[in-house]
Design a protein around this motif. Structure first.
Motif, short mmCIF file in Angstrom:
data_model
loop_
_atom_site.label_atom_id
_atom_site.label_comp_id
_atom_site.label_asym_id
_atom_site.label_seq_id
_atom_site.Cartn_x
_atom_site.Cartn_y
_atom_site.Cartn_z
N ARG A 49 1.02 -1.21 0.01
CA ARG A 49 0.01 0.06 -0.10
C ARG A 49 0.80 1.14 -0.04
O ARG A 49 1.93 1.31 0.70
N ASN A 50 0.42 2.28 -0.73
CA ASN A 50 1.09 3.46 -0.84
C ASN A 50 0.54 4.49 0.29
O ASN A 50 -0.68 4.54 0.18
N ILE A 51 1.42 4.72 1.26
CA ILE A 51 0.84 5.65 2.51
C ILE A 51 1.71 7.00 2.27
O ILE A 51 2.78 6.90 2.54
N ASN A 52 1.05 7.97 1.99
CA ASN A 52 1.48 9.35 2.04
C ASN A 52 0.97 9.92 3.67
O ASN A 52 0.00 10.30 3.78
N TYR A 53 2.18 10.00 4.34
CA TYR A 53 2.21 10.35 5.57
C TYR A 53 1.72 11.88 5.84
O TYR A 53 1.25 12.35 6.73
N THR A 54 2.06 12.46 4.73
CA THR A 54 1.72 14.00 4.65
C THR A 54 1.55 14.49 3.24
O THR A 54 2.23 13.84 2.54
N ASN A 55 0.83 15.29 2.89
CA ASN A 55 0.81 15.93 1.74
C ASN A 55 1.46 17.38 1.53
O ASN A 55 1.22 18.25 0.63
N VAL A 56 2.17 17.78 2.74
CA VAL A 56 2.56 19.14 2.94
C VAL A 56 3.98 19.22 2.15
O VAL A 56 4.78 18.28 2.40
N CYS A 57 4.32 19.83 1.14
CA CYS A 57 5.62 20.05 0.90
C CYS A 57 6.18 21.26 0.23
O CYS A 57 5.37 22.03 -0.29
N ALA A 58 7.14 21.78 0.76
CA ALA A 58 7.70 23.22 0.21
C ALA A 58 8.35 23.22 -1.14
O ALA A 58 8.85 24.37 -1.42
N TYR A 76 -2.19 18.00 5.43
CA TYR A 76 -2.40 17.06 6.80
C TYR A 76 -1.26 16.50 6.90
O TYR A 76 -0.04 16.14 6.15
N VAL A 77 -0.97 15.68 8.05
CA VAL A 77 -0.10 14.90 8.57
C VAL A 77 -0.74 13.76 9.46
O VAL A 77 -1.58 13.87 10.13
N MET A 104 8.17 17.50 1.47
CA MET A 104 9.41 18.14 2.24
C MET A 104 8.68 19.06 3.29
O MET A 104 8.51 20.36 2.84
N HIS A 105 8.37 18.80 4.54
CA HIS A 105 7.69 19.26 5.43
C HIS A 105 8.70 20.01 6.32
O HIS A 105 9.22 19.50 7.20
N PRO A 106 8.42 21.34 6.42
CA PRO A 106 9.57 22.18 7.14
C PRO A 106 9.52 21.93 8.45
O PRO A 106 10.14 22.35 9.15
N GLU A 107 8.21 21.40 9.03
CA GLU A 107 8.03 21.53 10.42
C GLU A 107 8.08 20.04 11.02
O GLU A 107 7.82 19.77 12.24
N LEU A 108 8.56 19.16 10.31
CA LEU A 108 8.54 17.82 10.80
C LEU A 108 10.22 17.41 10.78
O LEU A 108 10.83 17.27 10.08
N PRO A 109 10.64 17.42 12.40
CA PRO A 109 12.36 16.91 12.39
C PRO A 109 12.49 15.58 12.17
O PRO A 109 11.65 14.64 12.08
N LEU A 110 13.76 15.23 12.03
CA LEU A 110 14.04 13.79 11.91
C LEU A 110 13.44 12.98 12.95
O LEU A 110 13.13 11.52 12.70
N PRO A 135 14.80 13.05 -2.28
CA PRO A 135 15.03 14.44 -2.08
C PRO A 135 14.34 14.51 -0.54
O PRO A 135 14.67 15.62 -0.07
N GLU A 136 13.62 13.83 -0.15
CA GLU A 136 13.23 13.71 1.44
C GLU A 136 14.32 13.73 2.21
O GLU A 136 14.66 14.31 3.24
N ILE A 137 15.48 12.81 2.19
CA ILE A 137 16.42 12.45 2.61
C ILE A 137 17.39 13.83 2.75
O ILE A 137 17.85 14.32 3.65
N VAL A 138 17.65 14.44 1.60
CA VAL A 138 18.44 15.59 1.22
C VAL A 138 17.77 16.62 2.02
O VAL A 138 18.72 17.41 2.84
N PHE A 139 16.56 16.97 2.08
CA PHE A 139 15.70 18.04 2.79
C PHE A 139 16.16 17.65 4.19
O PHE A 139 16.44 18.73 4.97
N LEU A 140 15.82 16.48 4.70
CA LEU A 140 16.03 16.30 6.33
C LEU A 140 17.30 16.55 6.49
O LEU A 140 17.81 17.21 7.74
N ALA A 141 18.31 16.19 5.74
CA ALA A 141 19.83 16.36 6.01
C ALA A 141 20.25 17.82 6.23
O ALA A 141 20.69 18.41 7.23
#
Length: 359
Positions: A49-58, A76-77, A104-110, A135-141
């Protein structure tokens, strides 16, 4: 026969094939290469199943109809309860993996990601998490001030089993700068996959056709994938699909099914070191997905218990597991459930008989 037994094409030879061969002759060559690699009459697939934990992206990619910018009313998250309900339903339906991706949610930390993975590992130890994207990994780093390797090690330690190839689109910066200027460049995508492979995480490689790219851009993409696979051997599969322009900010003609099949075939011929090619019935529909099994593909991908990103562009193909199995059988193959690393998940042995090319 090993993957390396396929004769390696140069970029110029691939260009010649693309420009000089029609859809049928390319398909014949690709199907022969597929049978050389996988002589058993088997088509694999996975129940997940594809689960999108959030749809917020910068990031604000022009080709994405799914994302919502930070602060949007429709952003949402997923709560832990919502996430658990989706995974529990997946298990009930026979699934043993989830594809977990967001933006790439700017308010969700690692720590949000590691806590989410630990929650899933503790609540559903039998379910593998195929999660996030380069891209998510690069953004988090960047957000955490950590290296790519450090972020991946934290995620793996929390329960991440493998990494999908999302965010590749076209691995040519001339294209990325036009359609996704805020997303990581091609070199960074490759760097994440190199680090993931070094940590023992298997990954897939993907490609999106129809973003306004040239043949040279497409072959640059395939060359980057092939070069990294030569180095690491960490890709389990290659998955090309076509851009769906509905509800997006990118106005380009939709790529035809014939062009998709031709490119699928050329990909099988060019990527001599990647063992598996996946058909994209999610964007092309079940019948083209079935036909792709004679254009180099040996895998039908996921049953897609849930899929949101392509659906946001107005494309809503769905298949139950039994229907997917019927597609494989109708094409003359034995359907076999698999894990992400392509080890069989079926308890029964697969009959071995040679399948002759149909072309």
């Amino acid at each position: 026969m090993s993957v390396s037994a396929i004769e390696r094409l140069s970029v110029s030879q691939a260009m010649t094939l693309w420009e000089g061969e029609d859809v049928f002759s390319l398909g014949k060559k690709a199907h022969a290469a597929r049978l050389a690699l996988h002589p058993e009459p088997v088509v694999t697939y996975i129940v997940d199943r594809n689960i999108n934990y959030t749809n917020v992206c910068a990031c604000g990619c022009r080709f994405c109809a799914f994302f919502r910018p930070p602060g949007h009313a429709e952003g949402y998250v997923l709560s832990r309860e919502q996430l658990a309900a989706k995974v529990a339903e997946t298990v009930t339906l026979g699934g043993w993996q989830i594809l977990l991706q967001g933006g790439m949610h700017p308010e969700l930390p690692l720590s949000f990601y590691t806590d989410m993975l630990a929650f899933l590992r503790d609540r559903f130890p039998e379910v593998a998490v195929h999660g996030f994207s380069p891209p998510e990994i690069v953004f988090l780093a960047k957000m955490e001030g950590l290296s790519i390797a450090e972020v991946l090690a934290e995620l793996k330690g929390a329960g991440l089993a493998s990494l999908p190839g999302g965010g590749a689109e076209i691995l040519a910066d001339a294209v990325r700068g036009s359609v996704s200027p805020n997303k990581c460049p091609a070199d960074a995508w490759i760097a994440v996959m190199r680090e993931a492979h070094g940590l023992g995480l298997r990954t897939t490689a993907t490609m999106v056709l129809g973003l306004g790219e040239s043949l040279e851009h497409r072959l640059e993409h395939l060359s980057r994938i092939r070069d990294l696979q030569d180095e690491t051997g960490g890709f389990t599969a290659f998955i090309p699909w076509t851009f769906q322009p509905g509800n997006t900010a990118l106005s380009v003609p939709e790529t035809s099914s014939w062009e998709y099949l031709r490119w699928l075939a050329l990909s099988r011929l060019f990527l001599d070191n990647i063992p598996n090619i996946q058909a994209s019935w999610v964007t092309q529909g079940p019948r083209i997905g079935q036909l792709a099994l004679f254009y180099g593909a040996n895998d039908l991908g996921s049953t897609m218990i849930e899929e949101n990103v392509v659906a946001a562009a107005g494309v809503h193909f769905r298949m139950e597991e039994e229907e997917l199995r019927r597609l494989a059988v109708g094409a003359g193959f034995n359907p076999v459930r698999r894990n992400m690393d392509y080890t069989p998940h079926d308890p029964e042995p697969v009959p071995r008989r040679k399948l002759e090319p149909l072309f």
